[in-house]
Design a protein around this motif. Structure first.
Motif, PDB file in Angstrom:
ATOM      1  N   CYS A   2       0.876  -1.172  -0.170  1.00 29.19           N
ATOM      2  CA  CYS A   2      -0.430  -0.171  -0.395  1.00 29.19           C
ATOM      3  C   CYS A   2       0.785   1.310   0.160  1.00 29.19           C
ATOM      4  O   CYS A   2       0.853   2.526  -0.297  1.00 29.19           O
ATOM      5  N   THR A   3       2.111   1.195   0.568  1.00 28.70           N
ATOM      6  CA  THR A   3       3.116   2.303   0.883  1.00 28.70           C
ATOM      7  C   THR A   3       3.402   2.494  -0.186  1.00 28.70           C
ATOM      8  O   THR A   3       3.539   3.712  -1.625  1.00 28.70           O
ATOM      9  N   ALA A   4       3.713   1.348  -1.539  1.00 30.84           N
ATOM     10  CA  ALA A   4       4.441   1.926  -2.787  1.00 30.84           C
ATOM     11  C   ALA A   4       3.062   1.812  -3.742  1.00 30.84           C
ATOM     12  O   ALA A   4       3.951   3.429  -4.574  1.00 30.84           O
ATOM     13  N   GLU A   5       1.795   1.826  -3.048  1.00 30.36           N
ATOM     14  CA  GLU A   5       0.940   2.206  -4.492  1.00 30.36           C
ATOM     15  C   GLU A   5       0.878   3.487  -3.746  1.00 30.36           C
ATOM     16  O   GLU A   5       0.918   4.242  -4.680  1.00 30.36           O
ATOM     17  N   ALA A   6       0.786   3.998  -2.968  1.00 28.08           N
ATOM     18  CA  ALA A   6       0.529   5.259  -2.717  1.00 28.08           C
ATOM     19  C   ALA A   6       1.241   6.696  -2.916  1.00 28.08           C
ATOM     20  O   ALA A   6       1.993   7.546  -3.186  1.00 28.08           O
ATOM     21  N   CYS A   7       2.951   5.628  -2.939  1.00 31.21           N
ATOM     22  CA  CYS A   7       3.651   6.783  -2.724  1.00 31.21           C
ATOM     23  C   CYS A   7       4.008   6.904  -4.400  1.00 31.21           C
ATOM     24  O   CYS A   7       4.698   7.802  -5.227  1.00 31.21           O
ATOM     25  N   SER A   8       4.011   5.634  -5.076  1.00 30.06           N
ATOM     26  CA  SER A   8       3.906   5.790  -6.594  1.00 30.06           C
ATOM     27  C   SER A   8       2.965   7.097  -7.257  1.00 30.06           C
ATOM     28  O   SER A   8       2.893   7.650  -7.967  1.00 30.06           O
ATOM     29  N   LEU A   9       1.641   7.093  -7.201  1.00 31.83           N
ATOM     30  CA  LEU A   9       0.706   8.294  -6.749  1.00 31.83           C
ATOM     31  C   LEU A   9       1.182   9.726  -6.634  1.00 31.83           C
ATOM     32  O   LEU A   9       0.827  10.622  -7.351  1.00 31.83           O
ATOM     33  N   SER A  10       1.956   9.347  -5.114  1.00 33.13           N
ATOM     34  CA  SER A  10       2.536  10.886  -5.014  1.00 33.13           C
ATOM     35  C   SER A  10       3.287  11.876  -5.478  1.00 33.13           C
ATOM     36  O   SER A  10       3.694  12.728  -6.301  1.00 33.13           O
ATOM     37  N   ASP A  11       4.520  10.693  -6.547  1.00 33.08           N
ATOM     38  CA  ASP A  11       5.993  10.739  -6.661  1.00 33.08           C
ATOM     39  C   ASP A  11       4.750  11.319  -8.227  1.00 33.08           C
ATOM     40  O   ASP A  11       6.321  11.988  -8.896  1.00 33.08           O
TER      41      ASP A  11
ATOM     42  N   LYS B  76      -5.423  -5.218 -11.389  1.00 30.63           N
ATOM     43  CA  LYS B  76      -4.291  -5.657 -11.369  1.00 30.63           C
ATOM     44  C   LYS B  76      -3.061  -4.597 -11.201  1.00 30.63           C
ATOM     45  O   LYS B  76      -2.198  -4.370 -12.177  1.00 30.63           O
ATOM     46  N   VAL B  77      -3.593  -3.751 -10.140  1.00 26.90           N
ATOM     47  CA  VAL B  77      -2.228  -2.871  -9.771  1.00 26.90           C
ATOM     48  C   VAL B  77      -1.110  -3.418  -9.352  1.00 26.90           C
ATOM     49  O   VAL B  77      -0.735  -4.722  -8.720  1.00 26.90           O
ATOM     50  N   LYS B  78      -0.281  -2.421 -10.568  1.00 27.05           N
ATOM     51  CA  LYS B  78       1.740  -3.064  -9.869  1.00 27.05           C
ATOM     52  C   LYS B  78       1.464  -1.921  -9.176  1.00 27.05           C
ATOM     53  O   LYS B  78       1.746  -1.009  -9.852  1.00 27.05           O
ATOM     54  N   THR B  79       1.952  -2.309  -7.518  1.00 21.77           N
ATOM     55  CA  THR B  79       2.511  -1.656  -7.172  1.00 21.77           C
ATOM     56  C   THR B  79       2.966   0.077  -6.908  1.00 21.77           C
ATOM     57  O   THR B  79       2.767   0.844  -6.747  1.00 21.77           O
ATOM     58  N   LYS B  80       4.209  -0.682  -7.503  1.00 21.54           N
ATOM     59  CA  LYS B  80       5.529   0.321  -7.136  1.00 21.54           C
ATOM     60  C   LYS B  80       5.853   1.193  -8.644  1.00 21.54           C
ATOM     61  O   LYS B  80       6.189   1.908  -8.981  1.00 21.54           O
ATOM     62  N   GLU B  81       4.490   0.771  -9.622  1.00 17.94           N
ATOM     63  CA  GLU B  81       4.156   1.333 -10.595  1.00 17.94           C
ATOM     64  C   GLU B  81       2.498   1.780 -11.297  1.00 17.94           C
ATOM     65  O   GLU B  81       2.304   2.108 -12.702  1.00 17.94           O
ATOM     66  N   HIS B  82       2.015   1.788 -10.177  1.00 20.39           N
ATOM     67  CA  HIS B  82       0.678   1.934 -10.353  1.00 20.39           C
ATOM     68  C   HIS B  82       0.550   3.727 -10.907  1.00 20.39           C
ATOM     69  O   HIS B  82       0.041   3.789 -12.427  1.00 20.39           O
ATOM     70  N   ALA B  83       1.328   4.771 -11.352  1.00 19.84           N
ATOM     71  CA  ALA B  83       1.159   6.308 -11.636  1.00 19.84           C
ATOM     72  C   ALA B  83       1.077   5.421 -13.365  1.00 19.84           C
ATOM     73  O   ALA B  83       0.020   6.303 -13.544  1.00 19.84           O
TER      74      ALA B  83
END
Length: 150
Positions: free
Chosen positions: A44-53, A136-143
């Motif tokens: 969840c952190t990786a996903e949220a940070c991808s969107l934030s970044d 099929k969310v890729k957390t680190k590449e979600h953005a």
């Protein structure tokens, strides 16, 4: 579950600061809503940070972002404070919004079955119509998953 072509359901929830956020706030705007299982966990952190970044690029595309989980306001606040996300996180402990979107489902992990949030992102256009669902969310590449399709 919400399907492509469905209208944004009417909802209200409390964000990390205890402020009520209503779906009507996003009328006339494009919206990305991502549902995540649990604040401050690795995926969840990786996903949220991808969107934030990539927030500036998403905003430049005209998108607002909203994260939703069944965590408490306090847990959302700690998550927000730790990573300084530029978007709201909704605490949906009663699962009213989660149930409207149909993301509370049976999950399996290491041979065990349990109910929980299935990580899913819904994208709505400025008319409030769901134009895309990423299940099929890729957390680190979600953005990138979002940006490559808008």
């Amino acid at each position: 579950m919400i399907n492509i072509g469905d209208k944004l359901p009417s909802f209200e929830g409390v964000n990390q600061d205890g402020k009520v956020i209503k779906s009507s706030k996003f009328k006339g705007e494009k919206l990305v809503i991502f549902f995540y299982p649990k604040a401050n966990t690795p995926g969840c952190t990786a996903e949220a940070c991808s969107l934030s970044d990539n927030y500036a690029e998403l905003k430049n595309g005209g998108y607002e972002i909203l994260g939703i989980s069944a965590d408490s306001v306090e847990k959302q606040k700690k998550f927000q404070d730790k990573f300084l996300f530029p978007y709201d996180l909704i605490a949906d402990e009663s699962r009213n919004i989660i149930d409207k979107f149909g993301v509370w489902q049976l999950k399996k992990f290491m041979g065990k079955e349990y109910m929980g949030i299935v990580r899913t992102t819904f994208i709505f256009d400025e008319n409030g119509i769901c134009t895309r669902i990423i299940d099929k969310v890729k957390t680190k590449e979600h953005a990138a998953q979002i940006l490559n399709q808008i």
